[in-house]
Enzyme design. Structure first.
Site, short mmCIF file in Angstrom:
data_model
loop_
_atom_site.label_atom_id
_atom_site.label_comp_id
_atom_site.label_asym_id
_atom_site.label_seq_id
_atom_site.Cartn_x
_atom_site.Cartn_y
_atom_site.Cartn_z
CD GLU A 118 -3.19 -0.81 2.08
OE1 GLU A 118 -3.01 -0.02 3.01
OE2 GLU A 118 -4.20 -1.50 1.94
NE ARG A 278 -4.79 6.08 2.84
CZ ARG A 278 -5.35 5.21 3.62
NH1 ARG A 278 -5.81 5.59 4.79
NH2 ARG A 278 -5.48 3.96 3.25
C1 LIG Z 1 -13.93 1.70 4.63
C2 LIG Z 1 -12.75 1.65 5.55
C3 LIG Z 1 -11.65 0.86 5.23
C4 LIG Z 1 -10.55 0.79 6.09
N1 LIG Z 1 -9.50 -0.03 5.78
C5 LIG Z 1 -8.49 -0.18 6.66
C6 LIG Z 1 -7.46 -1.14 6.44
O1 LIG Z 1 -7.45 -1.86 5.46
N2 LIG Z 1 -6.48 -1.24 7.37
C7 LIG Z 1 -6.45 -0.46 8.51
O2 LIG Z 1 -5.53 -0.61 9.32
N3 LIG Z 1 -7.43 0.43 8.75
C8 LIG Z 1 -8.44 0.58 7.87
N4 LIG Z 1 -9.43 1.48 8.14
C9 LIG Z 1 -9.43 2.18 9.42
C10 LIG Z 1 -9.83 1.18 10.52
O3 LIG Z 1 -10.86 0.35 10.04
C11 LIG Z 1 -10.30 1.88 11.77
O4 LIG Z 1 -9.38 2.85 12.18
C12 LIG Z 1 -10.45 0.88 12.92
O5 LIG Z 1 -11.22 -0.20 12.50
C13 LIG Z 1 -11.06 1.54 14.12
O6 LIG Z 1 -11.40 0.53 15.03
P1 LIG Z 1 -12.14 0.93 16.36
O7 LIG Z 1 -12.40 -0.35 17.08
O8 LIG Z 1 -11.38 1.98 17.05
O9 LIG Z 1 -13.51 1.62 15.88
P2 LIG Z 1 -14.73 1.04 15.03
O10 LIG Z 1 -14.38 -0.22 14.37
O11 LIG Z 1 -15.25 2.13 14.17
O12 LIG Z 1 -15.82 0.70 16.14
C14 LIG Z 1 -16.44 1.74 16.90
C15 LIG Z 1 -17.54 1.12 17.75
O13 LIG Z 1 -18.00 2.05 18.73
C16 LIG Z 1 -19.44 2.05 18.73
N5 LIG Z 1 -19.87 3.31 19.32
C17 LIG Z 1 -19.52 4.58 18.97
N6 LIG Z 1 -20.07 5.46 19.82
C18 LIG Z 1 -20.79 4.75 20.73
C19 LIG Z 1 -21.57 5.09 21.85
N7 LIG Z 1 -21.72 6.37 22.25
N8 LIG Z 1 -22.18 4.10 22.56
C20 LIG Z 1 -22.04 2.81 22.19
N9 LIG Z 1 -21.29 2.42 21.13
C21 LIG Z 1 -20.67 3.38 20.42
C22 LIG Z 1 -19.79 1.84 17.27
O14 LIG Z 1 -21.12 1.48 17.09
C23 LIG Z 1 -18.78 0.72 16.96
O15 LIG Z 1 -19.25 -0.51 17.49
C24 LIG Z 1 -10.54 1.56 7.28
C25 LIG Z 1 -11.64 2.36 7.60
C26 LIG Z 1 -12.74 2.41 6.75
C27 LIG Z 1 -13.91 3.27 7.12
#
Ligand SMILES: Cc1cc2nc3c(=O)[nH]c(=O)nc-3n(C[C@H](O)[C@H](O)[C@H](O)COP(=O)(O)OP(=O)(O)OC[C@H]3O[C@@H](n4cnc5c(N)ncnc54)[C@H](O)[C@@H]3O)c2cc1C
Length: 512
Positions: A118, A278
């Protein structure tokens, strides 16, 4: 009031069921955990939508040092080198841990992990699963693991609306399920609430995720860091769909080129061409759009008929928009994709508020600096989830406070904030636009209403952006186009943010 089992009081409360929240809860087992999440477990997460995979230096030609130097280069001088070195070093072990948890990463005929390339990675080190379905495969395996872990109680369809504090430390949280409200008293909360993309009209994130965890933590007094650094993915699929579908960098990694509607390959003169960092690619595309051009990815020659098997998810998303990448150009535009800033934490996920841990995209550990290296975020989410869990494992519930009188808070409404943010806090920023955003957002952030939480997050982005009088990483100021020779990370509490915002609003009123 929702009837909740008394046994939940005192348990570690994990908020969010993306990769960060699931890894925290699973690593804590068999310690009892209540996992609170907005939708069904694993849904409404960026994690499940990840296409590329996880960056890990598993190849013979690779090392943690090379991964670190690519991370620091992308971070444009603002990474915390210690945080970055600790986190990237855990990549190879993380892949093995996830495999033990049931994730099947793609392997070649000789059973070696398949390594993708990437943007801004000097080696092939993106470990994927099910082609471009890494996130979905990882989350499905971990959701199954949670279902088989009796120590985890899942409260789904529940939104955390505020944190309770006592003497400056966390004492519980308030949740809403439908129209009902309840408090869980606990001295240990882990926010894993994801990114801020839902603040913007053009984003690749779930629209419901506007950074509510950041607002909850800020209201509880937590320090925020680097809020101005919002990464725009250069290639959101430009269609009527919201959120925008993502056309992963991996497509450019396989040789697809960027062209405008005149057929010009406008990135060919830049360092790294289509695989430049990016922010460089997003600014180049934004400049084309400002000139009135349209921008496309051309995968016809590089992938052609192979597109559907190499990128089945993207192929399906294109198909939904009436595009066949084997024969058509793919229309693209920048979309908010990732937030480098967030709640300031150390490498165990501890925030500045006792009893509050933050992991994943909601946190700012210093790994990403001014710009995230692709596929370092899943790595960070999982590594910090495990580190926070180990730290929490050495703590105890302590004395619980009694349940206070709680009133039901209104459901957050992003709509009044989204237009301001989309117009003034985009790829290219300047003082006039930022001041206008601050003037509009401050009263919303100070009033107790449905737009308060989104306005707090947006106001913090605007204030941090106003104070960074330079262009660096993902933060581009047209009035300060150069990098300062010396620069540092910024940290502020919500009360600092309000102070700066008030001062900006007053100077605006005087000059008007
Ligand atoms: C389309 C896309 C593709 C991506 N591809 C990549 C990749 O290939 N490699 C990589 O490293 N990163 C990638 N990223 C970034 C990566 O996916 C995210 O940074 C990472 O998954 C974040 O994980 P997280 O657990 O912090 O949050 P998330 O996976 O977004 O989970 C957040 C959670 O919090 C919950 N939540 C939020 N607020 C509240 C609340 N007040 N009360 C209860 N629940 C709540 C939501 O419902 C969800 O369950 C990508 C992102 C996107 C959008």
């Amino acid at each position: 009031m929702i009837g909740l089992p008394d046994a939940l009081a005192g348990q570690v409360a994990v908020v969010g069921s993306g990769l960060a929240g699931l890894m925290t809860a699973l690593t804590l087992a068999p310690q009892p955990v209540v996992l609170i999440t907005r939708g069904a477990i694993g849904t409404q997460t960026s994690s499940a939508w990840a296409q590329g995979g996880i960056a890990a230096s598993v190849g013979d030609d690779d090392s943690a040092d090379l991964h670190l130097s690519d991370t620091l280069a992308a971070g444009d001088g603002l990474c915390d080198p210690h945080a970055a070195s600790e986190i990237v070093a855990e990549g190879p072990a993380l892949i093995a841990t996830l495999e033990r948890a049931g994730v099947s990463f793609d392997r070649d005929g000789a059973e070696r992990l398949v390594r993708g390339l990437e943007a801004a990675h000097s080696r092939r080190r993106i470990i994927h699963a099910s082609g471009d379905g890494a996130g979905a495969a990882i989350i499905a395996a971990l959701v199954e693991a949670v279902a088989n872990t009796p120590s985890i109680t899942v409260l789904d369809a529940a939104e955390v609306r505020s944190l309770l504090t006592h003497d400056g430390a966390v004492s519980g949280l308030v949740i809403c399920r439908g129209s009902e409200t309840a408090a869980i008293m606990t001295s240990r909360v882990v926010l894993a609430t994801g990114g801020v993309g839902g603040l913007y009209d053009a984003t690749t994130n779930p629209m419901s995720n506007f950074g509510q965890g950041i607002a909850l933590a800020a209201r509880a007094g937590a320090k925020l860091a680097d809020m101005e650094f919002v990464q725009f993915h250069p290639t959101g699929l430009d269609s009527a769909r919201r959120p925008l579908a993502l056309v992963s960098e991996a497509v450019r990694g396989e040789g697809a080129t960027l062209v405008n509607d005149m057929g010009e390959r406008f990135m060919s003169g830049s360092d790294g061409a289509e695989l430049a960092p990016r922010d460089v690619v997003a600014r180049a595309i934004s400049a084309q759009l400002l000139l009135g051009r349209r921008v496309f990815l051309d995968a016809r020659r590089a992938l052609g008929g192979r597109f559907a098997s190499r990128f089945p998810t993207i192929h399906m998303l294109c198909h939904e928009a009436g595009i066949d990448p084997a024969v058509d150009l793919i229309p693209v535009r920048p979309a908010v994709h990732y937030h480098m800033g967030g709640i300031a934490t150390d490498l165990t996920g501890r925030s500045s508020v006792p009893g509050l841990w933050v992991v994943g995209e909601a946190a700012s550990t210093g790994l990403h600096g001014a710009n995230r290296l692709a596929s370092n975020s899943l790595l960070e989410a999982a590594v910090l989830g495990m580190r926070a869990a180990r730290d929490l494992g050495a703590t105890s519930a302590g004395k619980l406070q009694s349940v206070p009188r709680i009133r039901s808070a209104s459901a957050p409404d992003v709509t009044p904030v989204r237009a301001v943010v989309s117009r003034h806090l985009g790829v290219l920023r300047n003082a006039d636009a930022l001041r206008e955003a601050i003037t509009t957002l401050l009263p919303l952030a100070k009033t107790d209403g449905s737009a308060t939480d989104p306005a707090i997050v947006a106001l913090a982005i605007a204030v941090f952006a106003m104070l960074r009088k330079e262009s660096r990483g993902a933060h581009a100021r047209t009035d300060f186009p150069l990098r300062l020779p010396v620069s540092e990370r910024h940290f502020m509490t919500l009360s600092d943010v309000f102070d700066v915002a008030r001062a900006e609003t007053h100077s605006f009123a005087r000059s008007a």
